[in-house]
Design a protein around this motif. Sequence first.
Motif, PDB file in Angstrom:
ATOM      1  N   VAL A 276       0.875  -1.172   0.000  1.00 36.20           N
ATOM      2  CA  VAL A 276       0.000   0.000   0.000  1.00 36.20           C
ATOM      3  C   VAL A 276       0.914   1.224   0.000  1.00 36.20           C
ATOM      4  O   VAL A 276       1.682   1.434   0.939  1.00 36.20           O
ATOM      5  N   LEU A 277       0.834   2.008  -1.064  1.00 39.99           N
ATOM      6  CA  LEU A 277       1.742   3.135  -1.219  1.00 39.99           C
ATOM      7  C   LEU A 277       1.248   4.369  -0.474  1.00 39.99           C
ATOM      8  O   LEU A 277       0.077   4.730  -0.568  1.00 39.99           O
ATOM      9  N   GLY A 278       2.177   5.000   0.218  1.00 41.39           N
ATOM     10  CA  GLY A 278       1.902   6.292   0.836  1.00 41.39           C
ATOM     11  C   GLY A 278       2.227   7.392  -0.170  1.00 41.39           C
ATOM     12  O   GLY A 278       2.759   7.136  -1.259  1.00 41.39           O
ATOM     13  N   PRO A 279       1.927   8.649   0.179  1.00 39.30           N
ATOM     14  CA  PRO A 279       2.097   9.751  -0.771  1.00 39.30           C
ATOM     15  C   PRO A 279       3.541   9.925  -1.261  1.00 39.30           C
ATOM     16  O   PRO A 279       3.773  10.242  -2.429  1.00 39.30           O
ATOM     17  N   GLN A 280       4.508   9.716  -0.395  1.00 37.73           N
ATOM     18  CA  GLN A 280       5.919   9.883  -0.782  1.00 37.73           C
ATOM     19  C   GLN A 280       6.314   8.836  -1.827  1.00 37.73           C
ATOM     20  O   GLN A 280       6.935   9.153  -2.846  1.00 37.73           O
ATOM     21  N   THR A 281       5.956   7.593  -1.598  1.00 39.44           N
ATOM     22  CA  THR A 281       6.280   6.523  -2.545  1.00 39.44           C
ATOM     23  C   THR A 281       5.495   6.698  -3.837  1.00 39.44           C
ATOM     24  O   THR A 281       6.022   6.473  -4.932  1.00 39.44           O
ATOM     25  N   GLN A 282       4.246   7.120  -3.730  1.00 41.22           N
ATOM     26  CA  GLN A 282       3.422   7.347  -4.917  1.00 41.22           C
ATOM     27  C   GLN A 282       4.053   8.431  -5.796  1.00 41.22           C
ATOM     28  O   GLN A 282       4.132   8.280  -7.018  1.00 41.22           O
ATOM     29  N   ARG A 283       4.537   9.504  -5.180  1.00 41.61           N
ATOM     30  CA  ARG A 283       5.181  10.585  -5.936  1.00 41.61           C
ATOM     31  C   ARG A 283       6.471  10.079  -6.582  1.00 41.61           C
ATOM     32  O   ARG A 283       6.748  10.367  -7.752  1.00 41.61           O
ATOM     33  N   ALA A 284       7.263   9.305  -5.838  1.00 39.13           N
ATOM     34  CA  ALA A 284       8.508   8.757  -6.383  1.00 39.13           C
ATOM     35  C   ALA A 284       8.215   7.818  -7.556  1.00 39.13           C
ATOM     36  O   ALA A 284       8.932   7.830  -8.565  1.00 39.13           O
TER      37      ALA A 284
ATOM     38  N   PRO B 122      -6.234   8.291  -5.903  1.00 39.63           N
ATOM     39  CA  PRO B 122      -6.311   8.478  -4.454  1.00 39.63           C
ATOM     40  C   PRO B 122      -5.536   7.431  -3.646  1.00 39.63           C
ATOM     41  O   PRO B 122      -4.935   7.758  -2.643  1.00 39.63           O
ATOM     42  N   ARG B 123      -5.538   6.179  -4.093  1.00 38.32           N
ATOM     43  CA  ARG B 123      -4.766   5.126  -3.407  1.00 38.32           C
ATOM     44  C   ARG B 123      -4.227   4.171  -4.445  1.00 38.32           C
ATOM     45  O   ARG B 123      -4.891   3.867  -5.436  1.00 38.32           O
ATOM     46  N   ILE B 124      -3.023   3.683  -4.182  1.00 43.95           N
ATOM     47  CA  ILE B 124      -2.411   2.682  -5.059  1.00 43.95           C
ATOM     48  C   ILE B 124      -1.923   1.516  -4.201  1.00 43.95           C
ATOM     49  O   ILE B 124      -1.259   1.718  -3.180  1.00 43.95           O
ATOM     50  N   VAL B 125      -2.255   0.327  -4.656  1.00 42.10           N
ATOM     51  CA  VAL B 125      -1.740  -0.903  -4.054  1.00 42.10           C
ATOM     52  C   VAL B 125      -1.008  -1.654  -5.156  1.00 42.10           C
ATOM     53  O   VAL B 125      -1.556  -1.870  -6.239  1.00 42.10           O
ATOM     54  N   VAL B 126       0.224  -2.034  -4.890  1.00 38.74           N
ATOM     55  CA  VAL B 126       0.988  -2.855  -5.820  1.00 38.74           C
ATOM     56  C   VAL B 126       0.810  -4.296  -5.369  1.00 38.74           C
ATOM     57  O   VAL B 126       0.999  -4.618  -4.191  1.00 38.74           O
ATOM     58  N   VAL B 127       0.426  -5.149  -6.313  1.00 39.31           N
ATOM     59  CA  VAL B 127       0.209  -6.565  -5.993  1.00 39.31           C
ATOM     60  C   VAL B 127       1.332  -7.372  -6.634  1.00 39.31           C
ATOM     61  O   VAL B 127       1.614  -7.216  -7.830  1.00 39.31           O
ATOM     62  N   THR B 128       1.959  -8.221  -5.831  1.00 32.26           N
ATOM     63  CA  THR B 128       3.013  -9.086  -6.341  1.00 32.26           C
ATOM     64  C   THR B 128       2.648 -10.541  -6.082  1.00 32.26           C
ATOM     65  O   THR B 128       1.767 -10.844  -5.280  1.00 32.26           O
ATOM     66  N   CYS B 129       3.379 -11.407  -6.772  1.00 33.34           N
ATOM     67  CA  CYS B 129       3.224 -12.854  -6.602  1.00 33.34           C
ATOM     68  C   CYS B 129       4.581 -13.431  -6.205  1.00 33.34           C
ATOM     69  O   CYS B 129       5.591 -13.161  -6.869  1.00 33.34           O
TER      70      CYS B 129
ATOM     71  N   PHE C 164      -0.586  -2.802 -10.678  1.00 29.25           N
ATOM     72  CA  PHE C 164      -0.907  -1.703  -9.776  1.00 29.25           C
ATOM     73  C   PHE C 164      -2.428  -1.648  -9.705  1.00 29.25           C
ATOM     74  O   PHE C 164      -3.095  -1.685 -10.743  1.00 29.25           O
ATOM     75  N   LEU C 165      -2.960  -1.541  -8.514  1.00 25.25           N
ATOM     76  CA  LEU C 165      -4.400  -1.370  -8.337  1.00 25.25           C
ATOM     77  C   LEU C 165      -4.635   0.073  -7.921  1.00 25.25           C
ATOM     78  O   LEU C 165      -4.170   0.503  -6.866  1.00 25.25           O
ATOM     79  N   TYR C 166      -5.342   0.816  -8.766  1.00 23.85           N
ATOM     80  CA  TYR C 166      -5.679   2.204  -8.480  1.00 23.85           C
ATOM     81  C   TYR C 166      -7.083   2.229  -7.890  1.00 23.85           C
ATOM     82  O   TYR C 166      -8.018   1.701  -8.494  1.00 23.85           O
ATOM     83  N   PHE C 167      -7.236   2.853  -6.720  1.00 24.67           N
ATOM     84  CA  PHE C 167      -8.516   2.915  -6.025  1.00 24.67           C
ATOM     85  C   PHE C 167      -8.975   4.354  -5.849  1.00 24.67           C
ATOM     86  O   PHE C 167      -8.165   5.251  -5.629  1.00 24.67           O
ATOM     87  N   GLY C 168     -10.280   4.537  -5.875  1.00 27.12           N
ATOM     88  CA  GLY C 168     -10.867   5.828  -5.559  1.00 27.12           C
ATOM     89  C   GLY C 168     -12.356   5.788  -5.816  1.00 27.12           C
ATOM     90  O   GLY C 168     -12.900   4.796  -6.323  1.00 27.12           O
ATOM     91  N   TYR C 169     -13.005   6.868  -5.464  1.00 27.17           N
ATOM     92  CA  TYR C 169     -14.435   6.978  -5.760  1.00 27.17           C
ATOM     93  C   TYR C 169     -14.588   7.412  -7.206  1.00 27.17           C
ATOM     94  O   TYR C 169     -13.931   8.358  -7.651  1.00 27.17           O
ATOM     95  N   PRO C 170     -15.416   6.712  -7.967  1.00 28.05           N
ATOM     96  CA  PRO C 170     -15.523   6.997  -9.400  1.00 28.05           C
ATOM     97  C   PRO C 170     -15.994   8.422  -9.708  1.00 28.05           C
ATOM     98  O   PRO C 170     -16.951   8.907  -9.116  1.00 28.05           O
ATOM     99  N   ALA C 171     -15.277   9.070 -10.624  1.00 26.52           N
ATOM    100  CA  ALA C 171     -15.735  10.342 -11.174  1.00 26.52           C
ATOM    101  C   ALA C 171     -16.625  10.059 -12.381  1.00 26.52           C
ATOM    102  O   ALA C 171     -17.502  10.847 -12.708  1.00 26.52           O
ATOM    103  N   LEU C 172     -16.385   8.932 -13.000  1.00 25.57           N
ATOM    104  CA  LEU C 172     -17.137   8.541 -14.183  1.00 25.57           C
ATOM    105  C   LEU C 172     -17.210   7.017 -14.224  1.00 25.57           C
ATOM    106  O   LEU C 172     -16.182   6.342 -14.089  1.00 25.57           O
ATOM    107  N   VAL C 173     -18.417   6.495 -14.372  1.00 29.01           N
ATOM    108  CA  VAL C 173     -18.602   5.048 -14.521  1.00 29.01           C
ATOM    109  C   VAL C 173     -18.967   4.805 -15.977  1.00 29.01           C
ATOM    110  O   VAL C 173     -19.998   5.267 -16.450  1.00 29.01           O
ATOM    111  N   PRO C 174     -18.093   4.085 -16.702  1.00 23.58           N
ATOM    112  CA  PRO C 174     -18.378   3.857 -18.119  1.00 23.58           C
ATOM    113  C   PRO C 174     -19.568   2.916 -18.314  1.00 23.58           C
ATOM    114  O   PRO C 174     -19.897   2.128 -17.418  1.00 23.58           O
TER     115      PRO C 174
END
Length: 190
Positions: A49-57, A94-101, A164-174
């Motif tokens: 789960v990425l924090g803002p510093q890692t997300q910016r990097a 808003p949030r990023i989770v990196v998933v690995t195996c 990468f899993l990008y999470f947030g509240y939808p601004a647009l639902v296709p």
Amino acid sequence: MELWDAILTRRTIKEFRPDPVPDAALDRALTAGVWAQNHRLTQPWRFLVLGPQTQRALAEAGAEAQLRSLPATTDEGTCAKVWAGAVQKITSKPRIVVVTCVLSGDAFQRREDYAAVCCAIQNIHLAAWEQGLGMQWSTGKQTQQPSTYDLLGIDPAAEEIVGFLYFGYPALVPPPPQRKPPAEVTRHLP
């Protein structure tokens, strides 16, 4: 939301409102992930789960990689646009989770484990959707770059990034895409 409704209404969300994603909602989605089926209970998924510093990097590393891929003759204005677009692509999430195996030494088990991680991601997506959260599973070039592994502290000999899993509240639902009916992709054998 009923499971059937979640399956039929779930969409990949690429545009998010800036509202923060509550930790409890993300934790609930990740909990759904760890309950995915997995052969021999290897539980091969790992979540960062990425924090803002890692997300910016991560955003800046992606921008650097895109600039390196441009022809040497690219003008400064174009380079600036490419940089800004690449950074914005990651920092707007808003949030990023990196998933690995976790990588098994056995080729068959490695395939089983990758499939299990994909099942975990589907569970996560459905659990997020049930809570009103949108998600996009990204498997772009940045997920395969050695610099991404270095930045995230992932040993590529021990784990591979599945996405990468990008999470947030939808601004647009296709709208729903066309799907083939099961009859077109199913064979019944005697």
